[in-house]
Every structure is written in structure tokens, then in C-alpha cells.
Write an enzyme that holds these catalytic residues in place. Structure first.
Site, PDB file in Angstrom:
ATOM      1  N   ALA A  46       0.806  -1.317   0.037  1.00  0.00           N
ATOM      2  CA  ALA A  46       0.076  -0.046   0.026  1.00  0.00           C
ATOM      3  C   ALA A  46       0.843   1.386   0.232  1.00  0.00           C
ATOM      4  O   ALA A  46       0.684   2.303  -0.842  1.00  0.00           O
ATOM      5  CB  ALA A  46      -0.967  -0.091   1.180  1.00  0.00           C
ATOM      6  N   SER A 286       0.281 -21.172   2.248  1.00  0.00           N
ATOM      7  CA  SER A 286      -0.855 -20.544   1.560  1.00  0.00           C
ATOM      8  C   SER A 286      -2.117 -21.228   1.244  1.00  0.00           C
ATOM      9  O   SER A 286      -2.051 -22.592   1.059  1.00  0.00           O
ATOM     10  CB  SER A 286      -0.169 -20.183   0.070  1.00  0.00           C
ATOM     11  OG  SER A 286      -1.205 -19.651  -0.765  1.00  0.00           O
ATOM     12  N   ARG A 339     -12.284 -18.470   4.951  1.00  0.00           N
ATOM     13  CA  ARG A 339     -11.061 -18.806   6.116  1.00  0.00           C
ATOM     14  C   ARG A 339     -11.716 -19.020   7.322  1.00  0.00           C
ATOM     15  O   ARG A 339     -11.638 -19.883   8.161  1.00  0.00           O
ATOM     16  CB  ARG A 339     -10.196 -17.743   6.056  1.00  0.00           C
ATOM     17  CG  ARG A 339      -9.340 -17.662   5.096  1.00  0.00           C
ATOM     18  CD  ARG A 339      -8.401 -16.672   5.164  1.00  0.00           C
ATOM     19  NE  ARG A 339      -7.559 -16.653   3.800  1.00  0.00           N
ATOM     20  CZ  ARG A 339      -6.286 -15.742   3.294  1.00  0.00           C
ATOM     21  NH1 ARG A 339      -6.395 -14.812   4.161  1.00  0.00           N
ATOM     22  NH2 ARG A 339      -5.758 -15.873   2.078  1.00  0.00           N
TER      23      ARG A 339
HETATM   24  C1  LIG Z   1       2.313 -15.106   5.301  1.00  0.00           C
HETATM   25  C2  LIG Z   1       1.419 -14.216   4.653  1.00  0.00           C
HETATM   26  C3  LIG Z   1       0.841 -14.467   3.438  1.00  0.00           C
HETATM   27  C4  LIG Z   1       0.023 -13.893   2.867  1.00  0.00           C
HETATM   28  N1  LIG Z   1      -0.356 -13.884   1.526  1.00  0.00           N
HETATM   29  C5  LIG Z   1      -1.449 -13.106   0.962  1.00  0.00           C
HETATM   30  C6  LIG Z   1      -1.740 -13.642  -0.327  1.00  0.00           C
HETATM   31  O1  LIG Z   1      -1.561 -14.537  -0.794  1.00  0.00           O
HETATM   32  N2  LIG Z   1      -2.664 -12.637  -0.886  1.00  0.00           N
HETATM   33  C7  LIG Z   1      -2.990 -11.468  -0.214  1.00  0.00           C
HETATM   34  O2  LIG Z   1      -4.211 -10.961  -0.855  1.00  0.00           O
HETATM   35  N3  LIG Z   1      -2.658 -11.114   0.875  1.00  0.00           N
HETATM   36  C8  LIG Z   1      -1.937 -12.037   1.687  1.00  0.00           C
HETATM   37  N4  LIG Z   1      -1.534 -11.698   2.970  1.00  0.00           N
HETATM   38  C9  LIG Z   1      -1.986 -10.585   3.412  1.00  0.00           C
HETATM   39  C10 LIG Z   1      -1.131  -9.393   3.230  1.00  0.00           C
HETATM   40  O3  LIG Z   1       0.286  -9.742   2.897  1.00  0.00           O
HETATM   41  C11 LIG Z   1      -1.101  -8.002   3.610  1.00  0.00           C
HETATM   42  O4  LIG Z   1      -2.318  -7.733   4.119  1.00  0.00           O
HETATM   43  C12 LIG Z   1      -0.606  -6.829   2.901  1.00  0.00           C
HETATM   44  O5  LIG Z   1       0.573  -7.015   2.497  1.00  0.00           O
HETATM   45  C13 LIG Z   1      -0.474  -5.656   3.808  1.00  0.00           C
HETATM   46  O6  LIG Z   1       0.146  -4.611   2.906  1.00  0.00           O
HETATM   47  P1  LIG Z   1       0.236  -3.236   3.793  1.00  0.00           P
HETATM   48  O7  LIG Z   1       1.097  -2.178   2.776  1.00  0.00           O
HETATM   49  O8  LIG Z   1      -1.078  -2.693   4.017  1.00  0.00           O
HETATM   50  O9  LIG Z   1       1.156  -3.223   4.972  1.00  0.00           O
HETATM   51  P2  LIG Z   1       2.602  -4.136   5.364  1.00  0.00           P
HETATM   52  O10 LIG Z   1       3.189  -4.762   4.322  1.00  0.00           O
HETATM   53  O11 LIG Z   1       2.523  -4.754   6.704  1.00  0.00           O
HETATM   54  O12 LIG Z   1       3.551  -2.755   5.426  1.00  0.00           O
HETATM   55  C14 LIG Z   1       3.659  -2.044   6.241  1.00  0.00           C
HETATM   56  C15 LIG Z   1       4.757  -0.935   6.187  1.00  0.00           C
HETATM   57  O13 LIG Z   1       4.718   0.093   7.318  1.00  0.00           O
HETATM   58  C16 LIG Z   1       5.872   0.079   8.075  1.00  0.00           C
HETATM   59  N5  LIG Z   1       5.740   0.690   9.381  1.00  0.00           N
HETATM   60  C17 LIG Z   1       4.702   0.164  10.253  1.00  0.00           C
HETATM   61  N6  LIG Z   1       4.760   0.688  11.232  1.00  0.00           N
HETATM   62  C18 LIG Z   1       5.559   1.751  10.922  1.00  0.00           C
HETATM   63  C19 LIG Z   1       6.114   3.021  11.789  1.00  0.00           C
HETATM   64  N7  LIG Z   1       5.489   3.177  12.775  1.00  0.00           N
HETATM   65  N8  LIG Z   1       6.814   4.003  11.142  1.00  0.00           N
HETATM   66  C20 LIG Z   1       7.176   3.671   9.850  1.00  0.00           C
HETATM   67  N9  LIG Z   1       6.857   2.731   9.139  1.00  0.00           N
HETATM   68  C21 LIG Z   1       6.037   1.578   9.772  1.00  0.00           C
HETATM   69  C22 LIG Z   1       6.797  -1.165   7.679  1.00  0.00           C
HETATM   70  O14 LIG Z   1       8.051  -1.001   7.705  1.00  0.00           O
HETATM   71  C23 LIG Z   1       6.149  -1.612   6.317  1.00  0.00           C
HETATM   72  O15 LIG Z   1       6.941  -0.969   5.420  1.00  0.00           O
HETATM   73  C24 LIG Z   1      -0.605 -12.470   3.485  1.00  0.00           C
HETATM   74  C25 LIG Z   1      -0.191 -12.322   4.618  1.00  0.00           C
HETATM   75  C26 LIG Z   1       0.768 -13.078   5.480  1.00  0.00           C
HETATM   76  C27 LIG Z   1       1.365 -12.665   6.559  1.00  0.00           C
END
Ligand SMILES: Cc1cc2nc3c(=O)[nH]c(=O)nc-3n(C[C@H](O)[C@H](O)[C@H](O)COP(=O)(O)OP(=O)(O)OC[C@H]3O[C@@H](n4cnc5c(N)ncnc54)[C@H](O)[C@@H]3O)c2cc1C
Length: 641
Positions: A46, A286, A339
Site C-alpha cells: 500500500a 498458503s 477462512r
Molecule cells: C504469510 C502471509 C501470506 C499472505 N498471503 C497473501 C496473499 O497471498 N494474498 C493476499 O492478498 N494477501 C496475503 N497476505 C496479506 C497481505 O500480505 C497483507 O495484508 C498486505 O501485504 C499488507 O500490506 P500493507 O502495505 O497494508 O502493510 P505491510 O506490508 O504490513 O507494510 C507496512 C509497512 O509499514 C511500515 N511501518 C509500520 N509501522 C511503521 C511506523 N510506525 N513507522 C514507519 N513505518 C512503519 C513497515 O515498515 C512496512 O513497510 C498474507 C499475509 C501473510 C502474513
């Protein structure tokens, strides 16, 4: 905390307003040389996609991430795939069908307008990623391949082996790097946001900690976007990366942003079971494996007992003595039920004594039938890296033949059990992804809007990239259009001063407790409380007990914590202590919300509210709303009664 009911959930098709965004786009055309700064916190899918898009549109972006490189954000862990309504399989998929499945999968608690928009942009995401060079799996003829995920009866999941998140993140990272080179994004790695700065009721900046030097720094901007992921690690053991935390989100909540539906926590059915008390992380297998893997436990209790005692192995149990309980109970979806349903069904079997490992908390995921039908090569092409990961952790390779009964080969099955995986609750946002604090936006897993009470597989990546590439870059302009005439707030204003002092005081407080317990020992105890009382099956009594225990443990944290080292320089223990402080707030929020929701729904299962078959019993009449929580100050939390 006080609860505010938001029953005005916009439903139906996308508002006309959506079409007007183009007008605002002109405002940030680089040729107009507007100096509008946006802080994006996080570089998961994101955050990285939002920062890259905003940079490309002409904004000056400040982008922070905790890791040493955006490529190491938690999103890299995503294995199975990403949904889109391309209908390459000609199986009747459509934007409407993706929208419908997502709303239904979320137990009808998602905000429908957001989900419709999500389904609409889903196809653009695939085009965008292909253009970036993301190596999605392809059919022999060159078309992008698809597989199925839970809660859908069509094949709409695009994937790159079992490492889809990593490949998508590399795509987003290359776009981001372009903007870094163009000077439109300034990337701060090893920086953590500790507080949001509010000036005249609007988010105007943040206080961040340089994790290498320990220094606090001030950043000012016209708007702040948090993309900081979910709060699954409140439970200590989860499939999330160890660094995942909810500090940024909780700090926004403390500053006035509403927190929505915290009790909607997803427990993923296919994780490697817990194997001991020294474990600090759980591993997901997965959901894509449920395309070809069949879930079962023995039919006979004596077989289960023998498996638990280690005197029998799964492959010694003949076909007629196996209970493929998902296929039996849900013939339409079989192993691909959503799920929440699969997790509860596994728990039900294990609670009845049919668990298959020494703890009794595991079921089989068996590839014998599909390997016999398709051959091991095809199965390895689809899931090779997952099989290898499973072998590395358990020393069992699911592609090894173990037995032959009546001429049928039986392969070694995986053992799996549900574990905390994803959080559907999050910071409340409106249709434009703006929180209740003007100028503060939340995207990706850290907001609440798209998945209702239960997220369908492969839809988190879809949401994160939809928010980052296609939604926020447009909606934020509605806010920024009015801000264009405002000068950026200088960082020597008293609001910045006060926020920085607050963070510094908290760091001093934690360093000076000088007690006897490590952060991890307390966090692990919090995790036990969460899992036992606020986990898969919740009761009013258990939630009250859990809240009381959390309250007592938080006192222990405040008086007996030991953080080694100093606040200057790198101190990972100090950073973990800050995260744990916020996990306590989060854990209580989850429990309060679960206690106030007298029904079962999606990931929130109250044992008092279930059908005779053990299914979740929703109460739409009384609980259809989004439950928003407003911070009222430490010590003013609702006490368990
Ligand atoms: C093992 C696993 C497998 C998955 N497989 C799938 C899949 O196949 N398909 C699917 O759709 N979803 C899947 N998911 C879910 C999906 O990966 C996550 O929901 C998604 O990647 C979240 O993206 P995000 O950018 O919102 O957050 P994140 O990827 O968690 O990124 C958060 C970011 O914020 C930063 N951050 C956090 N706190 C702070 C702070 N206080 N200050 C500065 N930076 C900060 C971190 O460094 C990181 O860069 C899976 C999840 C897991 C755990």
C-alpha cells in the site's frame, strides 16, 4: 475508550463525485509547480504504491519505512496471489461477482461502495503490474494463469508461484525508485513514526525516530498517509512478520482518529501448528494449497488417538476411514470455503478429539489425490517453494510417497492448524480513505473498510494496491485542492514541540522502569491471554477475564519492564517496548469490541451465538453497524464489569 456507532454505511454504486477527480488532478500537474508535500508512512504494497503514484503525479513525498529497504516490508510474505475480475477463464466472473463475493465473504459487514470501487479497479492493478514486469504465472499459450481461492466459485487469482507479494513489491519498489531518482520521493529507511502532529485540528506532520541513531525528528507536510499494516502481532504468535506493529495506528487513535471494528481478526486455517513454548513466529501455508490439497481427520476416534500417541501415521489410514469434513459439510465450496468457516471447522474437529498431532491441535492437508491425478511435476510447479518451506520447518516433504494401499499411492500429508493472520479492523476511513482527523489518511491493511468481518484470500494485495495506485492518489486531491493555498507548517511550532516532548518522555519512562522482565516475556504472556480469551472462540465471561488479565499485565509492564542499553543509537529492545505498549491498547480494544458485539460474525466468533451446527449466528438487526472507538485517555478505558 467510548464507542460511537456509525450506521451510515454508504452502499451501492460509486458516487458521481468519483468522476470529478480528474479536475483536481490538474492542480498537481508538475507543470503547475505546486509545492504540496505528503508524508507516506510505510513501504508495504500500500505505502510503496501510494508513494510512487503520488510522486509521479507531482507531489513531494516523504516516505518512511522501518526496514533497511522497502523490499523488506511485510507484504513480501504474501504467498498465494491477488484477485482481479479479468475473467480469463471464461467462468462467468465479472466486476459485480468479485464485489458480491467480497461482500459476502466479509459476512456482509464491508462498506459496499468501497468494495465496488475495489472490484472496478482490480483489473487495472494486474495491467499495471504486468507493465512493471511482475512475472505472473502464465498458461502454456501465454495468457496469465489463474487459480481459485476460498469463498469464490471462479478462478480469479493471479499469482507468481508462492511468492506473489514479493514480486508485486519488487514492481512497486521499482516505480518508487524511479520517483526517488526523479527527486519526487525522499525515502527514509530505518525510520519509525512515533506520533502524528495535529495543528488546528488537521494532521500536519509526524514525529519519527531514526532507529539507527535514536534521534527524534520532525516532518511537516500538507497531509499524512499511514500505510503501516495490521495489528495481528498483538497475539505474539501470528503469521505476520516479527516487525509488524500497530504503533502508528494506535498513536493516530490516541490523537483522535476513530478505530473501527477491532474485534474482526482473521484466523487463517492453514498454518504450521504451534510446536512448543519457545516459538516466536508462526508460518503460513498458503490458502492456494487448498486448490489441490484435501483437508481431513480420521473418522474413528481410536485412529486419532493413535496419531496423537505417535503409534500410527496418517498415510496408514485407508480412504474409507478418512473424514474430509469440509467436503462433507460444505459440498458447494468443499476445501475452498472462506477462512473463518475452515478455521472453525478445524477447531470443532480438534475440540472433539480428532486432532492428528501430539498436541491434538492439527488436521491433515493431503496432496495424494492431486499428485496421483496431475503428477508431482505439476504440483511442484504450482507449490514447489511452499513444499520446500514446509520441509525446512517440519522435516517432512509433502511430495514423498509414504505408503501404497490397494495400488493407490499415499503421500506424506502436511499438518496444519488455524493461526492469527490478518486484521480486518483498523483506522476508520471515509470513502476517500480519510480518517476522522482531516488531512490524515489510512490505506492498506491498517484501515478497516473493505473486508468486513472476514477477508477472502488474495484480496489484501488487491486492496493495498488499489488504495495505493488508484484510489488514494485521486481522493487525497479533494483534500489537498483546498490546501494548495496554505503554506506548509514550520516544524518549530508548539504542536511539534509538544508532540516530540511527549514521545521523548515515553521513551524515558520505558528506559527508566528498570524492572526484571524482558519485552518478549511480557509480550508472550499477552499473546497467551489474547489467544485463550480473545481468540478463535470468545465468550462474555472469557473476554472479561481476558481484559482483567491484560489490565494486570499492563501494570506489570509499567512497573517491571527491563529495557537494556540506552536510548541513544540502535536499541531494538526499546523499539519493541514501544510496540508492546501499543499492543496493550490494541488488545484491550479488540476485547472491548468483542464484548460489545453480542453476535458471531466472520472472524469474531462468540460461542454464545452459534447455530446448532456450530456456524456463526449473525444479528444484523442489532449489530450491522461499524463499531468505532474513540480514545478517552489512559485510565479512562472501560473497565470489565
Ligand atoms: C504469510 C502471509 C501470506 C499472505 N498471503 C497473501 C496473499 O497471498 N494474498 C493476499 O492478498 N494477501 C496475503 N497476505 C496479506 C497481505 O500480505 C497483507 O495484508 C498486505 O501485504 C499488507 O500490506 P500493507 O502495505 O497494508 O502493510 P505491510 O506490508 O504490513 O507494510 C507496512 C509497512 O509499514 C511500515 N511501518 C509500520 N509501522 C511503521 C511506523 N510506525 N513507522 C514507519 N513505518 C512503519 C513497515 O515498515 C512496512 O513497510 C498474507 C499475509 C501473510 C502474513
Amino acid at each position: 475508550m467510548a464507542k460511537v456507532l456509525d450506521s451510515k454505511i454508504p452502499a451501492g454504486p460509486v458516487p458521481e463525485k468519483w468522476k470529478e477527480y480528474k479536475a483536481h488532478q490538474r492542480l498537481v500537474n508538475p507543470k503547475n509547480k505546486l509545492k504540496l508535500d505528503v508524508i507516506v508512512v510505510g513501504t508495504g504494497l500500500a505505502g510503496a504504491s501510494a508513494a510512487a503514484s503520488l510522486g509521479e503525479m507531482g507531489f513531494n513525498v516523504i516516505n518512511l519505512c522501518i526496514q533497511d529497504s522497502p523490499r523488506r516490508a511485510h507484504s513480501i510474505a504474501a504467498q498465494g496471489g491477488i484477485n482481479a475480475a479479468k475473467c480469463y477463464q471464461n467462468d462467468g466472473d465479472s466486476v459485480y461477482r468479485l464485489f458480491y463475493d467480497t461482500v459476502k465473504g466479509g459476512d456482509y459487514r464491508a462498506r459496499e461502495a468501497n468494495v465496488y470501487r475495489l472490484a472496478e479497479v482490480s483489473n487495472n492493478i494486474i495491467d499495471q503490474c504486468v507493465a512493471q514486469g511482475v512475472p505472473f504465472a502464465r498458461e502454456y499459450g501465454g495468457m496469465l494463469a489463474n487459480r481459485s481461492f476460498g469463498g469464490a466459485q471462479v478462478s480469479r487469482t493471479f499469482y507468481a508461484k508462492g511468492q506473489t507479494g514479493q514480486q508485486l513489491l519488487l514492481g512497486a519498489y521499482s516505480s518508487l525508485s524511479c520517483q526517488v531518482k526523479a527527486g519526487k520521493v525522499k525515502l527514509y529507511t530505518r525510520y519509525e513514526m512515533e506520533d502524528v502532529v495535529i495543528v488546528d485540528g488537521r494532521a500536519r506532520g509526524i514525529i519519527a525516530k531514526n532507529l539507527v541513531t535514536g534521534q527524534l525528528e520532525r516532518f511537516s507536510a500538507n497531509a499524512v498517509v499511514i500505510a503501516t499494516g495490521g495489528y495481528g502481532n498483538t497475539y505474539f504468535l501470528s503469521t505476520n512478520a516479527m516487525g509488524c506493529n500497530c504503533t502508528a495506528a494506535v498513536q493516530c487513535y490516541r490523537k483522535g482518529a476513530f478505530f473501527a471494528n477491532p474485534s474482526y481478526v482473521q484466523i487463517h486455517p492453514t498454518c504450521i501448528p504451534v510446536h512448543g513454548d519457545k516459538q516466536s513466529k508462526l508460518t503460513l501455508m498458503s490458502e492456494s494449497l487448498r486448490n489441490d490439497g484435501r483437508i481431513w481427520v480420521p473418522k474413528k476416534i481410536e485412529d486419532a488417538k493413535a496419531l496423537q500417541a505417535g503409534t500410527k501415521q496418517g498415510w496408514e489410514i485407508p480412504e474409507e476411514d478418512r473424514d474430509y469434513y469440509l467436503e462433507r459439510r460444505y459440498p458447494a465450496f468443499g476445501n475452498l470455503v472462506p477462512r473463518d468457516v475452515a478455521s472453525r471447522a478445524a477447531k470443532e474437529r480438534c475440540d472433539k478429539g480428532f486432532g492428528v498431532n501430539n498436541t491434538g491441535l492439527a488436521v491433515f492437508l493431503d496432496f495424494s489425490e492431486s499428485i496421483n491425478r496431475l503428477g508431482i511435476d505439476v504440483i511442484m510447479q504450482r507449490y514447489g517453494n511452499l513444499f520446500e518451506m514446509y520441509e525446512e520447518i517440519t522435516d517432512v516433504f509433502p511430495g514423498d510417497v509414504a505408503n501404497e494401499i490397494n495400488g493407490v499411492k499415499y503421500y506424506k500429508p502436511m499438518m496444519i492448524y488455524p493461526a492469527i493472520h490478518y486484521t480486518m479492523g483498523g483506522i476508520w476511513v471515509d470513502y476517500e480513505l480519510q480518517t476522522t482527523i482531516p488531512g490524515l489518511f489510512a490505506i492498506g491493511e491498517c484501515n478497516f473498510s473493505d473486508h468486513g468481518a472476514n477477508r477472502l484470500g488474495a484480496s489484501a494485495l488487491m486492496q493495498g494496491l488499489a488504495d495505493g495506485y488508484f484510489v488514494l492518489p485521486y481522493t487525497i486531491q479533494n483534500y489537498l485542492a483546498d490546501q494548495a493555498v496554505w503554506p506548509k507548517v514550520p516544524t518549530d511550532r508548539p504542536e511539534f514541540e509538544e508532540a516530540e516532548k511527549g514521545v521523548a518522555a515515553e521513551i524515558d519512562r520505558l528506559m527508566n522502569i528498570k524492572g526484571k522482565r524482558s519485552v518478549d516475556s511480557i509480550h508472550k504472556e499477552l499473546g497467551h491471554i489474547m489467544w485463550e480469551y480473545v481468540g478463535m472462540g470468545r465468550t462474555a465471561e472469557g473476554l472479561k477475564t481476558g481484559l482483567k488479565k491484560m489490565h494486570d499485565l499492563e501494570k506489570e509492564f509499567d512497573t517491571n519492564l527491563f529495557v537494556p542499553g540506552s536510548k541513544e543509537g540502535l536499541n531494538v529492545e526499546l523499539d519493541k517496548a514501544i510496540h508492546l505498549r501499543d499492543f496493550f491498547t490494541m488488545g484491550q480494544l479488540v476485547a472491548f469490541d468483542a464484548l460489545s458485539r453480542n453476535e458471531s460474525c466472520g472472524g469474531h466468533f462468540r460461542e454464545e451465538y452459534q447455530t446448532e451446527e456450530g456456524e456463526a449466528k449473525r444479528d444484523d438487526e442489532n449489530y450491522f453497524y461499524v463499531g468505532c472507538w474513540e480514545y478517552k485517555g489512559k485510565g479512562n478505558e472501560q473497565q470489565p464489569t
